[in-house]
Design an enzyme around this catalytic site. Structure first.
Site, PDB file in Angstrom:
ATOM      1  CB  SER A 311      -0.947  -0.037   1.199  1.00 56.82           C
ATOM      2  OG  SER A 311      -1.921   0.970   1.129  1.00 56.82           O
ATOM      3  CG  ASP A 322       7.997   4.639 -11.579  1.00 61.52           C
ATOM      4  OD1 ASP A 322       8.573   3.542 -11.689  1.00 61.52           O
ATOM      5  OD2 ASP A 322       6.768   4.776 -11.685  1.00 61.52           O
ATOM      6  CE  LYS A 336      -4.912  -1.915   0.303  1.00 64.12           C
ATOM      7  NZ  LYS A 336      -5.311  -0.501   0.503  1.00 64.12           N
TER       8      LYS A 336
END
Length: 542
Positions: A311, A322, A336
Protein backbone atom coordinates in the site's frame (compact mmCIF):
# COMPACT_ATOMS: atom_id res chain seq x y z
CA UNK A 1 -39.86 -4.40 22.66
CA UNK A 2 -37.54 -7.15 23.89
CA UNK A 3 -33.80 -6.32 23.98
CA UNK A 4 -32.88 -8.99 21.43
CA UNK A 5 -35.62 -7.72 19.12
CA UNK A 6 -34.30 -4.19 19.37
CA UNK A 7 -30.82 -5.53 18.68
CA UNK A 8 -32.05 -7.43 15.65
CA UNK A 9 -33.82 -4.31 14.38
CA UNK A 10 -30.61 -2.32 14.83
CA UNK A 11 -28.57 -4.98 13.01
CA UNK A 12 -30.88 -4.93 10.01
CA UNK A 13 -30.87 -1.14 10.06
CA UNK A 14 -27.06 -1.18 10.16
CA UNK A 15 -26.90 -3.51 7.19
CA UNK A 16 -29.29 -1.30 5.22
CA UNK A 17 -27.31 1.79 6.25
CA UNK A 18 -24.16 0.12 4.97
CA UNK A 19 -25.87 -0.64 1.68
CA UNK A 20 -26.97 2.99 1.51
CA UNK A 21 -23.39 4.18 2.07
CA UNK A 22 -22.17 1.82 -0.63
CA UNK A 23 -24.83 2.99 -3.03
CA UNK A 24 -24.10 6.64 -2.29
CA UNK A 25 -20.37 6.13 -2.77
CA UNK A 26 -20.77 4.19 -5.97
CA UNK A 27 -23.26 6.60 -7.49
CA UNK A 28 -21.43 9.76 -6.35
CA UNK A 29 -20.80 12.02 -9.32
CA UNK A 30 -21.95 9.24 -11.67
CA UNK A 31 -24.99 9.29 -13.90
CA UNK A 32 -28.16 8.36 -12.04
CA UNK A 33 -29.08 4.71 -11.96
CA UNK A 34 -31.90 3.57 -14.18
CA UNK A 35 -35.30 2.79 -12.72
CA UNK A 36 -34.57 -0.89 -13.40
CA UNK A 37 -31.32 -0.73 -11.37
CA UNK A 38 -33.08 0.96 -8.46
CA UNK A 39 -35.85 -1.64 -8.55
CA UNK A 40 -33.29 -4.45 -8.49
CA UNK A 41 -31.57 -2.86 -5.47
CA UNK A 42 -34.87 -2.56 -3.60
CA UNK A 43 -35.69 -6.19 -4.38
CA UNK A 44 -32.29 -7.32 -3.10
CA UNK A 45 -32.67 -5.41 0.18
CA UNK A 46 -36.20 -6.76 0.60
CA UNK A 47 -34.86 -10.30 0.10
CA UNK A 48 -32.23 -9.74 2.80
CA UNK A 49 -34.79 -8.53 5.36
CA UNK A 50 -37.00 -11.51 4.57
CA UNK A 51 -34.14 -13.95 5.06
CA UNK A 52 -33.11 -12.25 8.30
CA UNK A 53 -36.67 -12.39 9.60
CA UNK A 54 -36.97 -16.10 8.83
CA UNK A 55 -33.66 -16.83 10.55
CA UNK A 56 -34.57 -14.85 13.66
CA UNK A 57 -37.98 -16.52 14.03
CA UNK A 58 -37.07 -20.10 13.15
CA UNK A 59 -33.40 -20.76 13.95
CA UNK A 60 -32.92 -23.79 16.23
CA UNK A 61 -31.12 -21.78 18.90
CA UNK A 62 -31.94 -18.47 20.55
CA UNK A 63 -30.30 -15.56 18.72
CA UNK A 64 -28.67 -13.63 21.54
CA UNK A 65 -26.72 -10.40 21.09
CA UNK A 66 -23.43 -12.17 20.36
CA UNK A 67 -24.94 -14.31 17.61
CA UNK A 68 -26.74 -11.36 16.05
CA UNK A 69 -23.49 -9.36 16.05
CA UNK A 70 -21.62 -12.29 14.54
CA UNK A 71 -24.24 -12.74 11.82
CA UNK A 72 -24.17 -9.09 10.80
CA UNK A 73 -20.71 -7.82 11.78
CA UNK A 74 -18.88 -11.03 10.91
CA UNK A 75 -21.07 -12.38 8.14
CA UNK A 76 -23.51 -10.28 6.13
CA UNK A 77 -21.56 -7.04 5.79
CA UNK A 78 -18.00 -8.42 5.41
CA UNK A 79 -19.31 -11.09 3.04
CA UNK A 80 -20.89 -8.44 0.86
CA UNK A 81 -17.72 -6.34 0.80
CA UNK A 82 -15.34 -9.24 0.16
CA UNK A 83 -17.21 -10.21 -2.98
CA UNK A 84 -16.02 -6.85 -4.36
CA UNK A 85 -12.30 -7.03 -3.55
CA UNK A 86 -9.96 -8.24 -0.78
CA UNK A 87 -9.50 -4.82 0.85
CA UNK A 88 -12.95 -3.29 1.25
CA UNK A 89 -13.75 -4.02 4.88
CA UNK A 90 -16.25 -3.41 7.66
CA UNK A 91 -15.25 -2.37 11.18
CA UNK A 92 -17.37 -3.05 14.23
CA UNK A 93 -17.13 -0.51 17.10
CA UNK A 94 -14.05 -2.12 18.65
CA UNK A 95 -12.20 -2.51 15.34
CA UNK A 96 -13.20 1.00 14.21
CA UNK A 97 -11.81 2.52 17.42
CA UNK A 98 -8.59 0.49 17.06
CA UNK A 99 -8.14 1.61 13.46
CA UNK A 100 -8.56 5.26 14.41
CA UNK A 101 -6.10 4.79 17.28
CA UNK A 102 -3.55 3.21 14.95
CA UNK A 103 -3.86 6.08 12.48
CA UNK A 104 -3.31 8.67 15.19
CA UNK A 105 -0.34 6.72 16.55
CA UNK A 106 -1.27 7.51 20.15
CA UNK A 107 -3.61 6.57 22.97
CA UNK A 108 -3.92 6.98 26.74
CA UNK A 109 -2.45 4.20 28.82
CA UNK A 110 0.72 2.97 30.53
CA UNK A 111 2.80 2.18 27.43
CA UNK A 112 3.77 -1.44 27.08
CA UNK A 113 3.59 -4.22 24.52
CA UNK A 114 2.16 -7.47 25.90
CA UNK A 115 1.55 -11.00 24.64
CA UNK A 116 0.07 -14.27 25.94
CA UNK A 117 2.44 -17.13 26.71
CA UNK A 118 1.88 -20.64 28.11
CA UNK A 119 1.82 -20.59 31.90
CA UNK A 120 3.97 -23.44 33.15
CA UNK A 121 2.16 -23.28 36.48
CA UNK A 122 -0.90 -24.81 34.79
CA UNK A 123 -2.66 -25.38 31.51
CA UNK A 124 -3.63 -21.72 31.13
CA UNK A 125 -1.82 -18.73 29.65
CA UNK A 126 -0.17 -15.74 31.23
CA UNK A 127 0.14 -12.19 29.92
CA UNK A 128 3.76 -11.13 29.66
CA UNK A 129 5.35 -7.74 29.05
CA UNK A 130 7.25 -7.87 25.77
CA UNK A 131 8.64 -4.37 26.12
CA UNK A 132 7.77 -1.13 27.92
CA UNK A 133 7.76 1.80 25.48
CA UNK A 134 10.64 4.16 26.09
CA UNK A 135 9.59 7.26 28.00
CA UNK A 136 6.22 5.78 28.99
CA UNK A 137 4.89 5.44 32.57
CA UNK A 138 5.71 1.71 32.58
CA UNK A 139 9.27 2.36 31.34
CA UNK A 140 9.89 5.10 33.91
CA UNK A 141 8.55 2.89 36.69
CA UNK A 142 11.08 0.16 35.91
CA UNK A 143 8.82 -2.49 34.41
CA UNK A 144 10.92 -4.95 32.41
CA UNK A 145 10.41 -7.31 29.48
CA UNK A 146 9.42 -10.71 30.86
CA UNK A 147 7.43 -9.34 33.80
CA UNK A 148 4.15 -11.24 34.16
CA UNK A 149 0.98 -9.22 34.79
CA UNK A 150 -0.80 -11.02 37.63
CA UNK A 151 -3.18 -8.33 38.92
CA UNK A 152 -4.73 -5.08 37.70
CA UNK A 153 -6.22 -2.89 40.43
CA UNK A 154 -6.04 -5.92 42.76
CA UNK A 155 -8.10 -8.07 40.38
CA UNK A 156 -6.34 -11.26 39.20
CA UNK A 157 -5.69 -11.52 35.47
CA UNK A 158 -6.15 -15.30 35.48
CA UNK A 159 -8.57 -16.15 32.68
CA UNK A 160 -8.11 -12.80 30.92
CA UNK A 161 -6.80 -12.71 27.39
CA UNK A 162 -4.26 -10.11 26.29
CA UNK A 163 -6.97 -7.99 24.65
CA UNK A 164 -8.87 -7.69 27.94
CA UNK A 165 -5.68 -6.89 29.85
CA UNK A 166 -4.79 -4.25 27.27
CA UNK A 167 -8.19 -2.57 27.52
CA UNK A 168 -7.95 -2.47 31.33
CA UNK A 169 -4.54 -0.85 31.20
CA UNK A 170 -5.87 1.92 28.97
CA UNK A 171 -7.98 4.75 30.33
CA UNK A 172 -8.34 8.51 30.67
CA UNK A 173 -5.17 10.53 30.96
CA UNK A 174 -4.13 11.21 34.55
CA UNK A 175 -5.95 8.24 36.09
CA UNK A 176 -4.17 5.64 38.21
CA UNK A 177 -3.85 1.91 37.65
CA UNK A 178 -2.12 -0.53 40.01
CA UNK A 179 -0.37 -3.47 38.37
CA UNK A 180 0.95 -6.53 40.21
CA UNK A 181 3.96 -8.03 38.45
CA UNK A 182 5.69 -11.37 38.85
CA UNK A 183 9.41 -11.14 38.06
CA UNK A 184 11.95 -13.92 37.82
CA UNK A 185 14.43 -13.75 40.70
CA UNK A 186 11.98 -11.83 42.92
CA UNK A 187 10.01 -13.78 45.50
CA UNK A 188 7.19 -11.31 46.09
CA UNK A 189 4.77 -9.73 43.67
CA UNK A 190 5.94 -6.28 42.58
CA UNK A 191 3.26 -3.57 42.61
CA UNK A 192 3.47 -0.54 40.33
CA UNK A 193 1.11 2.41 40.74
CA UNK A 194 1.10 4.03 37.31
CA UNK A 195 -0.55 7.20 36.06
CA UNK A 196 -1.94 6.84 32.55
CA UNK A 197 -0.50 9.26 30.04
CA UNK A 198 -0.45 10.09 26.34
CA UNK A 199 1.32 7.17 24.66
CA UNK A 200 2.76 7.83 21.23
CA UNK A 201 3.86 5.04 18.90
CA UNK A 202 6.25 6.37 16.27
CA UNK A 203 6.27 4.89 12.78
CA UNK A 204 10.03 5.44 12.50
CA UNK A 205 11.22 3.14 15.27
CA UNK A 206 14.87 3.14 14.27
CA UNK A 207 17.18 5.79 12.80
CA UNK A 208 20.96 5.52 13.29
CA UNK A 209 24.25 5.08 11.46
CA UNK A 210 24.35 1.37 10.73
CA UNK A 211 27.91 1.84 9.39
CA UNK A 212 30.15 4.92 9.56
CA UNK A 213 28.51 7.52 7.30
CA UNK A 214 25.69 5.15 6.29
CA UNK A 215 22.28 6.06 7.70
CA UNK A 216 19.53 3.55 8.35
CA UNK A 217 15.83 4.38 8.79
CA UNK A 218 13.12 1.80 9.45
CA UNK A 219 9.54 2.88 8.78
CA UNK A 220 7.00 0.42 10.20
CA UNK A 221 3.72 2.05 9.08
CA UNK A 222 2.21 5.25 7.70
CA UNK A 223 0.37 7.21 10.39
CA UNK A 224 -0.41 10.89 10.82
CA UNK A 225 3.17 11.73 11.85
CA UNK A 226 5.23 9.61 9.42
CA UNK A 227 6.30 12.37 7.04
CA UNK A 228 7.49 14.54 9.91
CA UNK A 229 9.24 11.61 11.60
CA UNK A 230 11.16 10.73 8.43
CA UNK A 231 12.15 14.37 7.95
CA UNK A 232 13.40 14.61 11.54
CA UNK A 233 15.37 11.37 11.17
CA UNK A 234 17.07 12.59 7.99
CA UNK A 235 17.91 15.94 9.60
CA UNK A 236 19.55 14.15 12.52
CA UNK A 237 21.49 11.66 10.42
CA UNK A 238 22.62 14.26 7.89
CA UNK A 239 22.99 17.25 10.18
CA UNK A 240 26.50 17.97 8.89
CA UNK A 241 25.65 17.15 5.25
CA UNK A 242 28.14 14.30 5.40
CA UNK A 243 25.90 11.25 4.99
CA UNK A 244 27.43 8.93 2.38
CA UNK A 245 24.34 6.79 1.86
CA UNK A 246 20.96 5.87 3.28
CA UNK A 247 19.13 2.55 3.73
CA UNK A 248 15.35 2.96 4.00
CA UNK A 249 13.85 -0.24 5.42
CA UNK A 250 10.21 -0.77 4.41
CA UNK A 251 10.13 -4.54 4.95
CA UNK A 252 6.90 -5.67 6.52
CA UNK A 253 5.39 -2.18 6.30
CA UNK A 254 1.64 -2.71 5.62
CA UNK A 255 1.03 0.89 4.58
CA UNK A 256 -1.47 3.33 6.01
CA UNK A 257 -2.31 6.92 5.18
CA UNK A 258 -1.83 7.99 1.56
CA UNK A 259 -0.96 11.59 2.39
CA UNK A 260 1.90 10.44 4.62
CA UNK A 261 3.33 8.35 1.78
CA UNK A 262 3.28 11.55 -0.29
CA UNK A 263 4.89 13.51 2.55
CA UNK A 264 7.66 10.94 2.95
CA UNK A 265 8.36 10.82 -0.79
CA UNK A 266 8.56 14.60 -0.77
CA UNK A 267 11.74 14.32 1.35
CA UNK A 268 13.59 12.60 -1.51
CA UNK A 269 12.12 13.81 -4.81
CA UNK A 270 12.38 17.09 -6.72
CA UNK A 271 9.69 19.70 -6.26
CA UNK A 272 6.78 19.09 -8.64
CA UNK A 273 7.58 15.45 -9.40
CA UNK A 274 4.62 13.07 -9.36
CA UNK A 275 4.47 10.77 -6.35
CA UNK A 276 1.33 8.80 -7.20
CA UNK A 277 -1.93 9.13 -9.10
CA UNK A 278 -5.26 7.55 -8.29
CA UNK A 279 -8.02 6.73 -10.73
CA UNK A 280 -11.54 5.55 -10.01
CA UNK A 281 -15.04 5.48 -11.43
CA UNK A 282 -17.00 7.54 -8.94
CA UNK A 283 -14.54 10.34 -8.17
CA UNK A 284 -12.24 12.60 -10.21
CA UNK A 285 -8.71 11.36 -10.85
CA UNK A 286 -6.10 12.84 -8.53
CA UNK A 287 -2.38 13.38 -8.95
CA UNK A 288 -0.12 13.93 -5.94
CA UNK A 289 3.20 15.74 -6.38
CA UNK A 290 6.19 16.63 -4.24
CA UNK A 291 5.36 20.07 -2.91
CA UNK A 292 8.75 21.03 -1.43
CA UNK A 293 11.34 18.60 -2.75
CA UNK A 294 14.57 17.26 -1.33
CA UNK A 295 16.62 19.73 0.66
CA UNK A 296 20.41 19.82 1.07
CA UNK A 297 23.02 17.54 -0.47
CA UNK A 298 21.96 14.35 -2.22
CA UNK A 299 23.20 10.89 -1.29
CA UNK A 300 22.59 7.41 -2.71
CA UNK A 301 19.53 5.58 -1.35
CA UNK A 302 18.67 1.89 -1.24
CA UNK A 303 15.10 0.98 -0.28
CA UNK A 304 14.78 -2.47 1.28
CA UNK A 305 11.42 -4.22 0.63
CA UNK A 306 9.82 -7.66 0.87
CA UNK A 307 6.50 -9.38 0.30
CA UNK A 308 5.06 -7.65 3.36
CA UNK A 309 5.70 -4.19 1.90
CA UNK A 310 2.26 -2.93 0.88
CA UNK A 311 0.00 0.00 0.00
CA UNK A 312 1.48 3.35 1.10
CA UNK A 313 4.92 1.72 1.41
CA UNK A 314 4.62 0.62 -2.23
CA UNK A 315 3.71 4.18 -3.24
CA UNK A 316 6.99 5.45 -1.78
CA UNK A 317 8.94 2.56 -3.31
CA UNK A 318 7.40 3.03 -6.76
CA UNK A 319 7.90 6.80 -6.76
CA UNK A 320 11.58 6.59 -5.81
CA UNK A 321 12.17 3.85 -8.37
CA UNK A 322 10.34 5.55 -11.24
CA UNK A 323 12.21 8.81 -10.67
CA UNK A 324 15.55 6.93 -10.29
CA UNK A 325 16.05 8.45 -6.85
CA UNK A 326 16.66 5.11 -5.14
CA UNK A 327 17.66 1.57 -5.97
CA UNK A 328 15.10 -0.96 -4.73
CA UNK A 329 16.41 -4.20 -3.19
CA UNK A 330 14.70 -7.26 -1.74
CA UNK A 331 11.59 -9.14 -2.86
CA UNK A 332 8.67 -8.15 -5.06
CA UNK A 333 6.25 -6.24 -2.85
CA UNK A 334 2.72 -7.31 -1.89
CA UNK A 335 0.84 -5.57 -4.70
CA UNK A 336 -1.85 -3.63 -2.82
CA UNK A 337 -2.85 -0.74 -5.06
CA UNK A 338 -6.50 -0.27 -4.15
CA UNK A 339 -7.44 2.97 -2.40
CA UNK A 340 -9.89 2.68 0.48
CA UNK A 341 -12.04 5.63 1.50
CA UNK A 342 -13.37 5.62 5.06
CA UNK A 343 -17.13 5.92 5.61
CA UNK A 344 -18.56 6.33 9.10
CA UNK A 345 -21.93 4.61 9.40
CA UNK A 346 -23.47 4.56 12.89
CA UNK A 347 -22.92 3.32 16.44
CA UNK A 348 -19.17 3.89 16.01
CA UNK A 349 -19.00 1.51 13.07
CA UNK A 350 -17.60 2.18 9.64
CA UNK A 351 -16.21 0.72 6.49
CA UNK A 352 -13.29 1.21 4.16
CA UNK A 353 -14.48 0.98 0.55
CA UNK A 354 -12.25 0.73 -2.50
CA UNK A 355 -12.78 3.89 -4.57
CA UNK A 356 -9.54 4.24 -6.57
CA UNK A 357 -6.54 2.38 -7.98
CA UNK A 358 -2.97 3.57 -7.31
CA UNK A 359 -0.58 4.20 -10.20
CA UNK A 360 3.13 5.00 -9.91
CA UNK A 361 4.60 8.06 -11.73
CA UNK A 362 5.43 5.94 -14.80
CA UNK A 363 1.83 4.73 -14.95
CA UNK A 364 2.31 1.30 -13.35
CA UNK A 365 -0.67 -0.24 -11.64
CA UNK A 366 0.47 -1.45 -8.22
CA UNK A 367 -2.45 -3.80 -7.56
CA UNK A 368 -1.97 -7.53 -7.97
CA UNK A 369 -4.68 -9.53 -9.74
CA UNK A 370 -7.24 -11.01 -7.34
CA UNK A 371 -9.91 -12.33 -9.74
CA UNK A 372 -10.87 -15.89 -8.90
CA UNK A 373 -8.47 -15.98 -5.94
CA UNK A 374 -9.59 -16.86 -2.41
CA UNK A 375 -8.80 -14.47 0.42
CA UNK A 376 -6.40 -17.01 1.90
CA UNK A 377 -4.50 -17.51 -1.34
CA UNK A 378 -4.48 -13.76 -1.98
CA UNK A 379 -2.75 -13.05 1.31
CA UNK A 380 -0.68 -16.19 1.84
CA UNK A 381 -0.47 -18.34 -1.30
CA UNK A 382 2.05 -16.29 -3.22
CA UNK A 383 5.11 -18.53 -3.44
CA UNK A 384 4.63 -19.49 -7.08
CA UNK A 385 3.76 -16.05 -8.42
CA UNK A 386 6.56 -14.25 -6.60
CA UNK A 387 9.24 -16.73 -7.63
CA UNK A 388 8.21 -16.84 -11.28
CA UNK A 389 10.69 -15.23 -13.68
CA UNK A 390 8.10 -14.93 -16.44
CA UNK A 391 7.09 -11.28 -16.71
CA UNK A 392 5.34 -11.57 -20.07
CA UNK A 393 1.95 -10.94 -18.49
CA UNK A 394 3.09 -7.81 -16.64
CA UNK A 395 2.82 -4.29 -18.03
CA UNK A 396 6.13 -2.69 -19.01
CA UNK A 397 6.99 0.91 -18.19
CA UNK A 398 10.14 3.05 -18.14
CA UNK A 399 11.73 5.10 -15.37
CA UNK A 400 12.96 8.67 -15.93
CA UNK A 401 16.34 7.34 -17.08
CA UNK A 402 14.84 4.69 -19.35
CA UNK A 403 15.12 1.62 -17.13
CA UNK A 404 12.48 -1.07 -17.59
CA UNK A 405 10.08 -1.60 -14.68
CA UNK A 406 7.01 -3.79 -14.38
CA UNK A 407 3.49 -3.10 -13.12
CA UNK A 408 0.40 -5.03 -12.15
CA UNK A 409 1.97 -7.17 -9.47
CA UNK A 410 3.56 -5.00 -6.81
CA UNK A 411 6.97 -3.31 -7.15
CA UNK A 412 9.71 -5.50 -8.63
CA UNK A 413 13.10 -4.74 -7.03
CA UNK A 414 16.12 -3.66 -9.03
CA UNK A 415 18.25 -6.11 -7.08
CA UNK A 416 16.83 -9.30 -5.60
CA UNK A 417 17.72 -10.26 -2.03
CA UNK A 418 16.47 -13.62 -0.83
CA UNK A 419 14.95 -13.36 2.65
CA UNK A 420 16.77 -14.95 5.55
CA UNK A 421 15.05 -18.27 6.25
CA UNK A 422 15.10 -20.02 9.61
CA UNK A 423 16.02 -23.66 9.91
CA UNK A 424 14.23 -26.08 12.24
CA UNK A 425 16.53 -25.37 15.18
CA UNK A 426 16.09 -21.61 14.89
CA UNK A 427 12.32 -21.93 14.64
CA UNK A 428 12.32 -24.15 17.73
CA UNK A 429 14.14 -21.50 19.73
CA UNK A 430 11.55 -18.88 18.80
CA UNK A 431 8.69 -21.25 19.59
CA UNK A 432 10.12 -21.70 23.08
CA UNK A 433 10.73 -17.94 23.59
CA UNK A 434 14.36 -18.96 24.19
CA UNK A 435 16.02 -15.53 23.81
CA UNK A 436 13.25 -13.65 25.58
CA UNK A 437 13.22 -16.02 28.56
CA UNK A 438 17.01 -16.27 28.70
CA UNK A 439 17.25 -12.49 28.88
CA UNK A 440 15.11 -12.18 32.00
CA UNK A 441 16.86 -15.25 33.50
CA UNK A 442 20.35 -13.83 32.85
CA UNK A 443 19.57 -10.30 34.02
CA UNK A 444 18.11 -11.61 37.27
CA UNK A 445 21.71 -12.25 38.38
CA UNK A 446 23.85 -10.19 35.99
CA UNK A 447 24.18 -6.65 34.73
CA UNK A 448 25.59 -5.69 31.35
CA UNK A 449 27.29 -2.58 29.96
CA UNK A 450 26.99 -1.12 26.47
CA UNK A 451 30.29 -2.73 25.46
CA UNK A 452 28.86 -6.16 26.30
CA UNK A 453 29.69 -9.01 23.94
CA UNK A 454 28.36 -12.54 23.87
CA UNK A 455 31.55 -14.42 24.73
CA UNK A 456 32.11 -18.13 25.43
CA UNK A 457 30.92 -17.99 29.08
CA UNK A 458 27.67 -16.31 28.01
CA UNK A 459 27.16 -18.89 25.25
CA UNK A 460 27.71 -21.70 27.77
CA UNK A 461 25.19 -20.07 30.08
CA UNK A 462 22.72 -20.01 27.17
CA UNK A 463 23.33 -23.67 26.36
CA UNK A 464 22.77 -24.63 30.00
CA UNK A 465 19.55 -22.63 29.96
CA UNK A 466 18.32 -24.50 26.88
CA UNK A 467 18.96 -27.82 28.62
CA UNK A 468 17.09 -26.61 31.70
CA UNK A 469 14.17 -25.65 29.44
CA UNK A 470 14.27 -29.08 27.76
CA UNK A 471 15.14 -27.55 24.39
CA UNK A 472 17.16 -30.15 22.49
CA UNK A 473 20.12 -29.17 20.31
CA UNK A 474 23.37 -30.48 18.90
CA UNK A 475 26.78 -28.82 18.81
CA UNK A 476 26.52 -28.78 15.03
CA UNK A 477 23.24 -26.87 15.20
CA UNK A 478 24.79 -24.29 17.52
CA UNK A 479 27.89 -23.91 15.33
CA UNK A 480 25.81 -23.57 12.17
CA UNK A 481 24.06 -20.40 13.37
CA UNK A 482 26.60 -19.11 15.87
CA UNK A 483 26.62 -15.50 14.65
CA UNK A 484 22.80 -15.41 14.59
CA UNK A 485 22.67 -16.79 18.13
CA UNK A 486 25.06 -14.17 19.46
CA UNK A 487 23.20 -11.32 17.76
CA UNK A 488 19.82 -12.59 19.02
CA UNK A 489 21.06 -13.00 22.59
CA UNK A 490 22.67 -9.56 22.63
CA UNK A 491 19.63 -7.90 21.05
CA UNK A 492 17.24 -9.30 23.66
CA UNK A 493 19.55 -8.41 26.53
CA UNK A 494 19.94 -4.85 25.23
CA UNK A 495 16.16 -4.46 24.90
CA UNK A 496 15.77 -5.36 28.57
CA UNK A 497 18.75 -3.39 29.87
CA UNK A 498 18.76 -0.28 27.68
CA UNK A 499 15.40 -0.17 25.90
CA UNK A 500 13.77 -1.37 22.70
CA UNK A 501 15.72 0.97 20.42
CA UNK A 502 19.14 -0.32 21.48
CA UNK A 503 18.04 -3.90 20.96
CA UNK A 504 16.73 -3.13 17.48
CA UNK A 505 20.04 -1.48 16.59
CA UNK A 506 21.87 -4.70 17.40
CA UNK A 507 19.55 -6.66 15.12
CA UNK A 508 19.79 -4.18 12.23
CA UNK A 509 23.59 -3.97 12.45
CA UNK A 510 23.82 -7.77 12.14
CA UNK A 511 20.99 -8.28 9.57
CA UNK A 512 22.42 -9.96 6.42
CA UNK A 513 19.76 -8.30 4.22
CA UNK A 514 20.75 -4.86 5.49
CA UNK A 515 24.41 -5.72 4.90
CA UNK A 516 23.58 -6.78 1.35
CA UNK A 517 21.60 -3.58 0.76
CA UNK A 518 24.65 -1.56 1.77
CA UNK A 519 26.68 -3.22 -0.99
CA UNK A 520 24.23 -1.76 -3.55
CA UNK A 521 24.91 1.85 -2.53
CA UNK A 522 27.57 2.27 -5.27
CA UNK A 523 24.93 1.26 -7.85
CA UNK A 524 22.51 3.72 -6.28
CA UNK A 525 25.21 6.39 -6.59
CA UNK A 526 25.68 5.58 -10.31
CA UNK A 527 21.93 5.89 -10.74
CA UNK A 528 21.89 9.27 -9.03
CA UNK A 529 24.85 10.52 -11.09
CA UNK A 530 23.30 9.44 -14.38
CA UNK A 531 20.03 11.04 -13.43
CA UNK A 532 21.88 14.28 -12.70
CA UNK A 533 23.49 14.30 -16.14
CA UNK A 534 20.34 13.12 -17.91
CA UNK A 535 22.02 9.94 -19.18
CA UNK A 536 19.64 7.18 -20.22
CA UNK A 537 20.37 3.77 -18.73
CA UNK A 538 18.58 0.53 -19.51
CA UNK A 539 19.77 -1.41 -16.48
CA UNK A 540 22.06 -1.23 -13.49
CA UNK A 541 22.42 -4.96 -13.03
CA UNK A 542 26.02 -6.07 -12.87
Amino acid sequence: MAPHTRRALFSVTLFLATCAVLGSAISHKVAAQSASDESTLRDSLHSFTNVYSIVEQNYAEHLDTDKIDKAVYGGAIPGMLHTLDPHSNFFDPKAWAQMREDQHGKYYGVGMSIQPQPDKAGNSTKVVVVTPFEGSPSYKAGIRPGDVIRTIDDKPTAGMDSSTVSSRLKGPKGTHVAIGMEREGTAKLLTFDLVRDDITRPSVDLAFNVRPGIGYIRVTSFIETTGREVGDAIDTLNKDNDMKGLIVDLRGNPGGLLIEAVNMSDKFLQKGQIVVSQRGRAFPDQVYRASHGEQGTKYPIVVLVNRGTASAAEIVTGALQDHDRALIAGETTFGKGLVQTEFHISDNTGLTLTTYHYYTPSGRLIQRNYDGVSLYDYYYGRDQETTSKDKSNLEVKLTDSGRTVYGGGGITPDEKIDPTKLNHFQSTLYQHYAFFDFSKHYLANHTIARDFTVDDPVMQHFKDFLKFQDVEYTDAEIAGVNDWLKASIKSELFKSQFGQTEGLKVTAAWDPEVARAITFLPEAQILADRKKTGTKVASLNR
